[in-house]
Motif scaffolding. Structure first.
Motif, mmCIF file in Angstrom:
data_model
loop_
_atom_site.group_PDB
_atom_site.id
_atom_site.type_symbol
_atom_site.label_atom_id
_atom_site.label_comp_id
_atom_site.label_asym_id
_atom_site.label_seq_id
_atom_site.Cartn_x
_atom_site.Cartn_y
_atom_site.Cartn_z
ATOM 1 N N VAL A 105 -5.033 -13.296 7.371
ATOM 2 C CA VAL A 105 -3.788 -13.672 6.685
ATOM 3 C C VAL A 105 -2.892 -14.525 7.571
ATOM 4 N N ARG A 106 -2.007 -15.257 6.896
ATOM 5 C CA ARG A 106 -0.944 -16.025 7.570
ATOM 6 C C ARG A 106 0.365 -15.628 6.899
ATOM 7 N N ASP A 154 10.267 -12.441 11.529
ATOM 8 C CA ASP A 154 9.760 -11.153 11.991
ATOM 9 C C ASP A 154 8.944 -10.521 10.876
ATOM 10 N N LEU A 155 8.024 -9.651 11.270
ATOM 11 C CA LEU A 155 7.283 -8.870 10.280
ATOM 12 C C LEU A 155 7.767 -7.426 10.318
ATOM 13 N N VAL A 156 7.747 -6.785 9.178
ATOM 14 C CA VAL A 156 7.972 -5.345 9.148
ATOM 15 C C VAL A 156 6.680 -4.694 8.664
ATOM 16 N N LEU A 157 6.368 -3.547 9.243
ATOM 17 C CA LEU A 157 5.118 -2.831 8.941
ATOM 18 C C LEU A 157 5.450 -1.402 8.557
ATOM 19 N N THR A 158 4.864 -0.942 7.465
ATOM 20 C CA THR A 158 5.079 0.442 7.079
ATOM 21 C C THR A 158 3.874 0.953 6.315
ATOM 22 N N VAL A 159 3.689 2.271 6.361
ATOM 23 C CA VAL A 159 2.643 2.912 5.560
ATOM 24 C C VAL A 159 3.242 4.144 4.907
ATOM 25 N N ASP A 208 10.239 1.076 1.670
ATOM 26 C CA ASP A 208 10.559 1.067 3.101
ATOM 27 C C ASP A 208 10.816 -0.358 3.599
ATOM 28 N N MET A 235 14.665 -2.390 4.885
ATOM 29 C CA MET A 235 14.900 -3.216 6.071
ATOM 30 C C MET A 235 15.555 -4.549 5.692
ATOM 31 N N LEU A 259 -2.265 -3.279 1.975
ATOM 32 C CA LEU A 259 -3.597 -2.674 2.085
ATOM 33 C C LEU A 259 -3.512 -1.278 1.471
ATOM 34 N N THR A 305 -0.263 0.465 3.006
ATOM 35 C CA THR A 305 0.400 -0.255 4.087
ATOM 36 C C THR A 305 1.000 -1.533 3.509
ATOM 37 N N VAL A 323 3.034 -5.112 4.673
ATOM 38 C CA VAL A 323 3.564 -6.027 5.677
ATOM 39 C C VAL A 323 4.636 -6.860 4.988
#
Lengths: 317, 317
Positions: free
Chosen positions: A34-35, A40-45, A76, A80, A88, A136, A138
């Motif tokens: 992926v691009r 900034d990226l935020v990541l959560t699951v 989530d 932010m 995913l 998940t 992004v």
């Protein structure tokens, strides 16, 4: 219908085929390529588990489950002030989940992602005794633009989107199993199909929110978390809390799974924030103020004040 | 020991506190905020589930589980020729999992990530009836540099890292429960603590691998997948497969959970690839060739040829 894992994976890959500049390689390889874009990226699951978030021993509607699983994880990201971009899904299949059900679930997750401007790019299938689904997400946000829990300052106004307690009321009504009127059905809908307040979160961030959290475990508990992270206290006017039509007072305060956004704003930012959120069709209600110190004080309609216990879901309890 | 969810989450946040340029906000907010760096990103999620990948009704060693969960997810990143950068873990806790066990698990995942050059930046805790752990890994690779399953061409050499079948032999030995000699213990170790071949994957990509997959479900099945994705066939010399010392022939071909890398290389690239992988302390074995057509043919030591059935784990079976 597919009968082997590889046939099912190929059917899923067809469901999830997409042309999107963020996706170089989607479902079907060892990993997605992926691009995700600038910033900034935020990541959560976040996960939904049978017996905890889903009824035990009963296969839920795949469409409701798919939309809900994406919404709870995307919430989530919304909290932010960020935008979901990629997702995913890790699915543990109880024995009763068959290929047709799985494909409907995958299609619902794809649609839910699309509705939020994101793409479902991969996942995992495993067999287990109980159903669970971990999603998940992004997200993307301008560099340094994420709104944390820790930025609330004394004098800030505490605001909340939408309404509180309806999801809990809906769960209660579903469990009771009686006939449902129109307001009951709206509450049930909130339990089965929560929505992530993504655009509202971006509007609150743009308006200058100093702190933000999503109300997933209960208003009182999530406000206590925000206050603790910020090193401040809060005074909340309980009569001003936007109670859902079918919600009981304990459900408003601690029912959980509202997926509304709880934010703090400097007073001059409130009118703009309210207008921008209203333009999205969502109410923004001022429910209290941030104060120096620690802990949350509930102020009732008569002006009586008492500590507000941080009621809500404790996943260890 | 922590007794509420919030106390546990704070203890986890302390375990996972990190100073890393890729992590703007780590554990403790609604989502992590990250700057994963230049290049394409690869995204994958993999899960270990009680009763399927973990013994039923038995709490595994948290240290083994943590290392293994990170390895199986990172193995998918390795199979793209990419480097793990960030990870998330969604943990469903069976009732017997208590705070001390959870903190050991989290510490092991942190250490396993660090060993791969990655950072564990977040996750989710939920209660359930059975233990499961889904790990998401975000990896990085040069733009356009990911090695897909689909690039194998007739004439390419089929190579595999390390050895095959040991993890399956280790599971068998564990289940049998008898006394273990040194070779047995090595096989058991492969089952409990697989390693992701991250550096080997990068070396194979740099040497010009045309296609790559990790051997998670079984050599024969995963080679069949690579061939199908590439639209080619393969001939494999079964006598040349690098069998683990305790592995039976069926375990070599279809035991699964080897987490070795299966790649294809143009013949001129093989010597460099073998040297670079050997420099990492890992064998690289040539086991066959890609041919035009479809399907995998097994050639035995006497030159007899027969179709190789795609044996391995089917998660729907």
């Amino acid at each position: 219908m597919p009968s082997t894992e590889d046939e099912l994976l190929e059917a899923i890959a067809r469901e999830l085929a997409v042309r999107d500049e963020r996706v170089v390689v989607g479902v079907g390889d060892d990993a997605a390529v992926v691009r995700p874009g600038e910033g900034d990226l935020v990541l959560t699951v976040d996960a939904l588990v049978e017996g905890t978030h889903l009824p035990r021993g009963e296969l839920p509607s795949p469409v409701d489950l798919g939309h809900r699983a994406i919404a709870v994880a995307a919430s989530d990201v919304a909290a932010m002030g960020a935008s979901p971009r990629l997702a995913l899904a890790a699915l543990t299949l109880c024995p009763s989940a068959q290929a047709g059900w799985i494909l409907q679930l995958v299609g619902a997750m794809r649609d839910a992602c699309a509705g939020l401007g994101a793409v479902l790019v991969g996942g995992n299938l495993a067999r287990g005794a109980e159903l669970s689904l971990a999603v998940t997400v992004v997200g993307g946000v301008a560099p340094g633009g994420a709104v944390l829990r820790s930025g609330a300052r004394p004098g800030d106004v505490v605001v909340v989107t939408g309404e509180l307690g309806s999801a809990a009321a809906g769960r209660r009504l579903l469990a009771a199993g009686g006939p449902l009127d129109e307001a009951d059905r709206l509450a049930v809908q909130r339990a089965l199909r929560p929505r992530a307040r993504v655009l509202e979160g971006r509007a609150l961030a743009a308006a200058g929110a100093t702190a933000m959290i999503d109300v997933s475990d209960g208003f009182a508990l999530d406000l206590a978390r925000l206050c603790r992270a910020s090193g401040v206290g809060a005074r909340v006017r309980t009569a001003d809390l936007p109670a859902g039509q079918r919600a009981r007072p304990d459900e408003v305060l601690g029912g959980g799974e509202d997926y509304e956004l709880l934010a703090t704003l400097p007073p001059p930012a409130v009118p703009t924030a309210r207008d921008e959120v209203a333009a999205l069709g969502t109410a923004l209600t001022c429910v209290g103020e941030i104060v120096a110190g620690a802990g949350v004080i509930a102020v009732d309609a008569e002006g009586g004040a008492a500590p507000l216990p941080p009621v809500g879901w404790d996943h260890l309890a």
